[in-house]
Design an enzyme around this catalytic site. Structure first.
Site, PDB file in Angstrom:
ATOM      1  NE  ARG A  29      -2.890   2.819   2.651  1.00 37.88           N
ATOM      2  CZ  ARG A  29      -3.237   3.482   3.733  1.00 37.88           C
ATOM      3  NH1 ARG A  29      -2.912   3.031   4.918  1.00 37.88           N
ATOM      4  NH2 ARG A  29      -3.905   4.600   3.637  1.00 37.88           N
TER       5      ARG A  29
ATOM      6  CG  HIS B 262      -9.804   6.515   2.809  1.00 33.28           C
ATOM      7  ND1 HIS B 262     -10.452   7.587   3.376  1.00 33.28           N
ATOM      8  CD2 HIS B 262      -9.084   5.953   3.817  1.00 33.28           C
ATOM      9  CE1 HIS B 262     -10.150   7.667   4.658  1.00 33.28           C
ATOM     10  NE2 HIS B 262      -9.304   6.689   4.952  1.00 33.28           N
TER      11      HIS B 262
ATOM     12  NE  ARG C 174      -6.546  12.514   9.883  1.00 34.41           N
ATOM     13  CZ  ARG C 174      -6.592  11.516   9.001  1.00 34.41           C
ATOM     14  NH1 ARG C 174      -6.947  11.748   7.751  1.00 34.41           N
ATOM     15  NH2 ARG C 174      -6.300  10.302   9.368  1.00 34.41           N
TER      16      ARG C 174
END
Ligand code: ADP
Length: 397
Positions: free
Chosen positions: A91, A180, A241
Site C-alpha cells: 500500500r 482511501h 482531524r
C-alpha cells in the site's frame, strides 16, 4: 498465488497473506513500535489463535524478517517456505500526478515515489522503507505498489483545483488528490455489482467513515470527486482531524494562542475532530454514548459529523446529476446504525427510505434501504488488503 500484502507506516507494519485464487486470507498480523523499546509482533493464522510476542525490531528489515519467520513457522506458519510467496503488494499513500494506477515496483518507480515525498512526508518515506526491506529479504519476488491516490486521478480539473494562484499547481502540484483509493474502488465496484449495473454505467457515492473519513463520487467507473485533498486533512470531521476550516481562522487562532504553524497543524491533525469538539474521545462510540447521556459538546460533534457527510453526499449527487447507490463502509460506516440513520434523514426529500430492521444489522453486506426507496443504500464492508492482492496478482500474472 500467495500474495503478501504490506501496509508500512513509520513505526508499524500491517500484513496479510492472501491466496489470490480463493481470495482467502491465510494469515494476518501487525508489527508495532518498530525502532522503539518493546516492539512486538502479532500473528494470526486463518484458523488459529492470535499470538503476540515482544521482539526487538530496530528497523523495518527486522520486522519483515520476523513476519517471514512467523509465516513459515513449522507449527503455526501458513507457508512451508519463503519461496511460496509469489508476490508482494505494497500500500503506497501518495503517488501525486505521477501514478494513475498500480505499478510493478522497480528502481524507477521507487524514485518517482520518492519525488512525491513532500506531498506525504510522514507516509511515503515509510512506504519506501517497507519496499526496500522486502527487496533485501526477497530479491527475486515481484512487488507491486497500489496507491491511495491513484483512482482519484480521473477527477476533472473543476473538482481538483483549489482557488489559489495557478502557479502553485504548476510549480508544486498543489491540488486535491484524495485518499482511501483501495477502499473506494473496492466498495464502488461491489456496489455496482449489488445493484446489477455495469461499473461503467453506475453512479455511486461511497462513504468511508472510520477514524479517518472520506467520501467519493464514482461515475461510470471513475472517481469524479472526493472529500480529502492535497492531504488527508480536508473534508469531513474525523477522529482527531478538523476537516474543512476557513484558512483565515488559522491566523486568528495562532495569534490568540501565540502558537506557530507547526503547532497549529498538530492541533488540526491530532487534537481536533471528534476529540477536539467533544472533549471526550476520538472514538465515535465514546462520543455517541456521551451524547446519549446528555453531553452537549459530544452531541455537537456528532451533529457536525452527520451534517458534513450529508452535505458532501448532497453535493456529489449534484456533481453526478443523480445517484444509483450510496454505500457505507469502514469502522463507523459498517457498524454504526445511528450514524447511517441520521445521515440518511437528510435525504427524505429525495425519496430515500431506510429499513430500520436491516439497518440494525452490523458489519455485514446488506441493503439498508426499503424496496421502494428511490436510491439504493448499502452497507459494504471494505477490504483494502484484498483489493491490493487483486491488483498485485493482475499485474504479476
Ligand atoms: P481507521 O481509519 O483507523 O482504519 P476504522 O475504519 O477502523 O479506522 O474505524 C474506527 C472508527 O470506527 C472508530 O471511531 C470507532 O469508534 C468506530 N466504530 C467501530 N465499531 C463501532 C460501532 N460498533 N459503533 C460505532 N462506531 C464504531
Amino acid at each position: 498465488m500467495n500474495i503478501l500484502v504490506i501496509n508500512c507506516g513509520s513505526s508499524s507494519l500491517k500484513f496479510q497473506l492472501i491466496d489470490s485464487n480463493t481470495e482467502e486470507c491465510k494469515a494476518s498480523g501487525l508489527c508495532e513500535r518498530i525502532g522503539m523499546d518493546e516492539s512486538c509482533i502479532t500473528y494470526k493464522p486463518a484458523n488459529g489463535e492470535k499470538e503476540k510476542k515482544v521482539s526487538p525490531m530496530p528497523d523495518h528489515k527486522e520486522a519483515i524478517r520476523l513476519v517471514i519467520e512467523a509465516l513459515t513457522n513449522e507449527k503455526t506458519g501458513a507457508l512451508k517456505s519463503l519461496s511460496e510467496i509469489d508476490a508482494v503488494g505494497h500500500r503506497l499513500v501518495h503517488g501525486g500526478e505521477k501514478f494513475n494506477k498500480s505499478v510493478i515496483i522497480n528502481d524507477e518507480v521507487i524514485k518517482a515515489v520518492e519525488e512525491c515525498n513532500d506531498l506525504a512526508p510522514l507516509h511515503n518515506p515509510a512506504n519506501i522503507i517497507g519496499i526496500n526491506a522486502c527487496k533485501a529479504l526477497m530479491p527475486n519476488v515481484p512487488m507491486v505498489g497500489v496507491f491511495d491516490t491513484a483512482i482519484h486521478q480521473t477527477m476533472p480539473a473543476k473538482a481538483y483545483l483549489y482557488g489559489t494562484p495557478y502557479e502553485y499547481y504548476e510549480k508544486y502540484g498543489v491540488r486535491k488528490y484524495g485518499f482511501h483509493g483501495s477502499s473506494h474502488s473496492f466498495v464502488s465496484k461491489r456496489a455496482a455489482e449489488l445493484v446489477g449495473k455495469s461499473y461503467e454505467d453506475c453512479k455511486t457515492i461511497v462513504c468511508h467513515l472510520g477514524n479517518g473519513s472520506s467520501i467519493c463520487a464514482v461515475e461510470n467507473g471513475k472517481s469524479v470527486d472526493t472529500s480529502m485533498g492535497l492531504t488527508p486533512l480536508e473534508g469531513l470531521l474525523m477522529g482527531t482531524r478538523s476537516g474543512d476550516i476557513d484558512a483565515g481562522a488559522l491566523e486568528y487562532i495562532m495569534k490568540k494562542e501565540n502558537i506557530d504553524f507547526k503547532e497549529m497543524m498538530t492541533i488540526l491533525n491530532k487534537k481536533s475532530g471528534f476529540l477536539g469538539v467533544s472533549g471526550v474521545s476520538s472514538d465515535c462510540r465514546d462520543v455517541e454514548s456521551a451524547a446519549a447521556d446528555g453531553n452537549e459538546r459530544a452531541k455537537a460533534a456528532m451533529d457536525v459529523f452527520f451534517y458534513r457527510v450529508a452535505k458532501t453526499v448532497g453535493g456529489y449527487i449534484a456533481a453526478m446529476n443523480g445517484v444509483d447507490v450510496i454505500a457505507f463502509t469502514a469502522g463507523i460506516g459498517e457498524n454504526d446504525k445511528h450514524t447511517r440513520e441520521e445521515i440518511m434523514k437528510y435525504f427524505g426529500y429525495m425519496g430515500i427510505k431506510i429499513d430500520a430492521e436491516k439497518n440494525s444489522l452490523r458489519g455485514e453486506e446488506v441493503m439498508i434501504s426499503t424496496p421502494d426507496s428511490k436510491v439504493k443504500v448499502y452497507v459494504i464492508p471494505t477490504n483494502e488488503e484484498l483489493k491490493i492482492a487483486r491488483e498485485t496478482a493482475a499485474l504479476v500474472k
